[in-house]
Write a protein that holds these residues in place. Structure first.
Motif, PDB file in Angstrom:
ATOM      1  N   THR A 101       4.940   1.932  -9.887  1.00 26.08           N
ATOM      2  CA  THR A 101       4.259   2.135  -7.842  1.00 26.08           C
ATOM      3  C   THR A 101       3.078   0.836  -7.348  1.00 26.08           C
ATOM      4  O   THR A 101       2.420   0.487  -8.134  1.00 26.08           O
ATOM      5  CB  THR A 101       3.120   2.989  -8.113  1.00 26.08           C
TER       6      THR A 101
ATOM      7  N   GLU B 115       0.863   0.062  -4.224  1.00 30.35           N
ATOM      8  CA  GLU B 115       0.311  -0.001  -2.900  1.00 30.35           C
ATOM      9  C   GLU B 115      -0.360  -1.189  -2.245  1.00 30.35           C
ATOM     10  O   GLU B 115      -1.167  -1.868  -2.809  1.00 30.35           O
ATOM     11  CB  GLU B 115      -0.848   0.915  -3.349  1.00 30.35           C
TER      12      GLU B 115
ATOM     13  N   GLU C 269      11.459   3.365  -3.002  1.00 25.40           N
ATOM     14  CA  GLU C 269      10.672   4.266  -2.218  1.00 25.40           C
ATOM     15  C   GLU C 269       9.921   4.205  -1.077  1.00 25.40           C
ATOM     16  O   GLU C 269       8.793   3.690  -1.719  1.00 25.40           O
ATOM     17  CB  GLU C 269      10.788   5.607  -2.282  1.00 25.40           C
ATOM     18  N   LYS C 270       9.968   3.592   0.317  1.00 25.79           N
ATOM     19  CA  LYS C 270       8.688   3.342   0.981  1.00 25.79           C
ATOM     20  C   LYS C 270       8.263   4.031   1.744  1.00 25.79           C
ATOM     21  O   LYS C 270       9.611   4.405   2.622  1.00 25.79           O
ATOM     22  CB  LYS C 270       9.371   2.100   1.959  1.00 25.79           C
ATOM     23  N   LYS C 271       6.852   4.084   1.451  1.00 24.91           N
ATOM     24  CA  LYS C 271       6.087   5.168   2.258  1.00 24.91           C
ATOM     25  C   LYS C 271       5.327   4.455   3.192  1.00 24.91           C
ATOM     26  O   LYS C 271       4.452   3.896   2.041  1.00 24.91           O
ATOM     27  CB  LYS C 271       5.775   6.539   1.571  1.00 24.91           C
TER      28      LYS C 271
ATOM     29  N   ILE D 109       1.268   5.143   3.905  1.00 27.19           N
ATOM     30  CA  ILE D 109      -0.086   6.273   3.718  1.00 27.19           C
ATOM     31  C   ILE D 109      -1.199   6.004   4.450  1.00 27.19           C
ATOM     32  O   ILE D 109      -1.797   4.923   4.529  1.00 27.19           O
ATOM     33  CB  ILE D 109       0.061   6.879   2.283  1.00 27.19           C
TER      34      ILE D 109
ATOM     35  N   GLN E 180       3.681   1.779   0.608  1.00 26.29           N
ATOM     36  CA  GLN E 180       3.713   2.505  -0.518  1.00 26.29           C
ATOM     37  C   GLN E 180       4.626   2.227  -1.073  1.00 26.29           C
ATOM     38  O   GLN E 180       5.381   2.679  -0.569  1.00 26.29           O
ATOM     39  CB  GLN E 180       3.275   4.168  -1.071  1.00 26.29           C
TER      40      GLN E 180
ATOM     41  N   ASN F  35       7.728   3.005  -4.832  1.00 28.71           N
ATOM     42  CA  ASN F  35       7.700   3.352  -5.844  1.00 28.71           C
ATOM     43  C   ASN F  35       9.432   3.366  -5.896  1.00 28.71           C
ATOM     44  O   ASN F  35      10.230   3.002  -5.729  1.00 28.71           O
ATOM     45  CB  ASN F  35       7.549   5.167  -5.367  1.00 28.71           C
TER      46      ASN F  35
END
Length: 338
Positions: free
Chosen positions: A82, A84, A152-154, A156, A186, A188
């Protein structure tokens, strides 16, 4: 302000276990990190291995290159690496409007490469993850200068600290180190690994912060705190041995050399050395690696641990240092595994 002295990189303490772990591996895995113009936190299976928080919270521009021992955070099968990323505006000493805090420097980036190195000195790249700023001014993952849609993009919100009213470890804290309600981007990426040693945490029971689990976790911290309070090098070495075996397997050397490199006795020889009594109300759990790992963190500054102490430097300045182990619940007991 008290400066923080994290004596052990990645926090190496462990409580004694009746199990002896033996590892036979002929390779190591490292993650190289390159970051600039942004806050960057690099994690393996949800556990932070390297970040530039201290630098950017004191006005730095986020430049840094390092590597982290990601091997001890991996298990055979699927793992997650990951990145961030957050804008430096969140850490600015100026009063930047809320709507401008997610504006990134156009050259902001964070890149990691996971490498396997065998005992012949060969370096084998396993995977990489690179995040930089797109044409819209937002962070995006790229591969070969094209957007990597497999990532995978978030978006948060970072965890907020909490003000403590009594039994403070620190007289003052840097309010910019953990900005309130900070937006974090974030990214992943999955990676499959094989032929790894079976670390103690792999089959750990999940931590769910039940009253019984919290009681057992506190008991593990208190056992460690007491060993330091008594300044018993022999006892501390005994408590550390399982973790030292892990580090020896993943970095080289043996238990004796690993323990010597910690320089535990150096802490006890400091002028006015004194352990700081634990107020459990001032700590909260940080759960990692799908519940297989946990540690208690100080509510006003998440870097600090219940195992903290004060001393006076040669210049007469008061300092606070700490050891912050990561625990797993193994065979009915919480043991520090990193």
């Amino acid at each position: 302000m008290n400066k923080k002295y994290n004596i052990m990189l990645l926090l190496l303490l462990i409580i004694i276990s009746p199990i002896s772990y033996t590892y036979n591996n002929d390779f190591i895995i490292r993650t190289s990190v390159d970051m600039k113009y942004a806050f960057c936190d690099v994690k393996t299976n949800g556990v932070s291995g390297a970040n530039n928080r201290s630098s950017v919270s004191r006005g730095g521009i986020g430049f840094g290159s390092t590597s982290t021992n990601s091997m001890i955070l991996m298990e055979n099968g699927e793992n997650t690496i990951t990145i961030e990323l957050a804008s430096l505006n969140w850490f600015s000493q100026d009063d930047i409007p809320q709507k401008e805090r997610n504006i990134f420097h156009p050259n902001a980036r964070c890149e990691i490469v996971v490498n396997k190195m065998d005992d012949q000195g060969n370096i084998i790249p396993l995977t990489q993850l690179m995040v930089k700023i797109n044409e819209d001014g937002q962070p995006e993952a790229y591969e070969n200068n094209k957007i990597d849609s497999s990532i995978e993009k978030k978006i948060i919100l970072a965890s907020n600290t909490e003000k403590i009213e009594s039994d403070k470890i620190l007289e003052r804290v840097n309010a910019k180190e953990y900005p309130k309600d900070m937006t974090v981007f974030q990214f992943n990426k999955k990676i499959n690994i094989s032929d790894l040693p079976k670390w103690p945490w792999v089959e750990a029971d999940k931590y769910e912060d039940t009253p019984k689990q919290r009681e057992l976790l506190q008991a593990a911290y208190l056992e460690l705190w007491t060993a330091f309070e008594q300044q018993d090098d022999s006892k501390i070495k005994q408590l550390l041995t399982p973790s030292l075996e892990v580090w020896a397997a993943s970095t080289g050397g043996n238990v004796e050399e690993q323990f010597a490199s910690r320089e535990i006795g150096e802490s006890f020889s400091k002028q006015n050395f004194q352990m700081i009594p634990i107020n459990w109300n001032n700590f909260q759990p940080l759960i990692m690696n799908n519940g297989k790992m946990v540690k208690l963190v100080y509510k006003e500054d998440f870097d600090f641990s219940p195992v903290s102490y004060r001393f006076t430097t040669e210049k007469g300045t008061s300092r606070v240092a700490y050891h912050s182990p990561i625990f797993s619940f193994v065979n009915g007991k919480f043991i520090p595994v990193i």
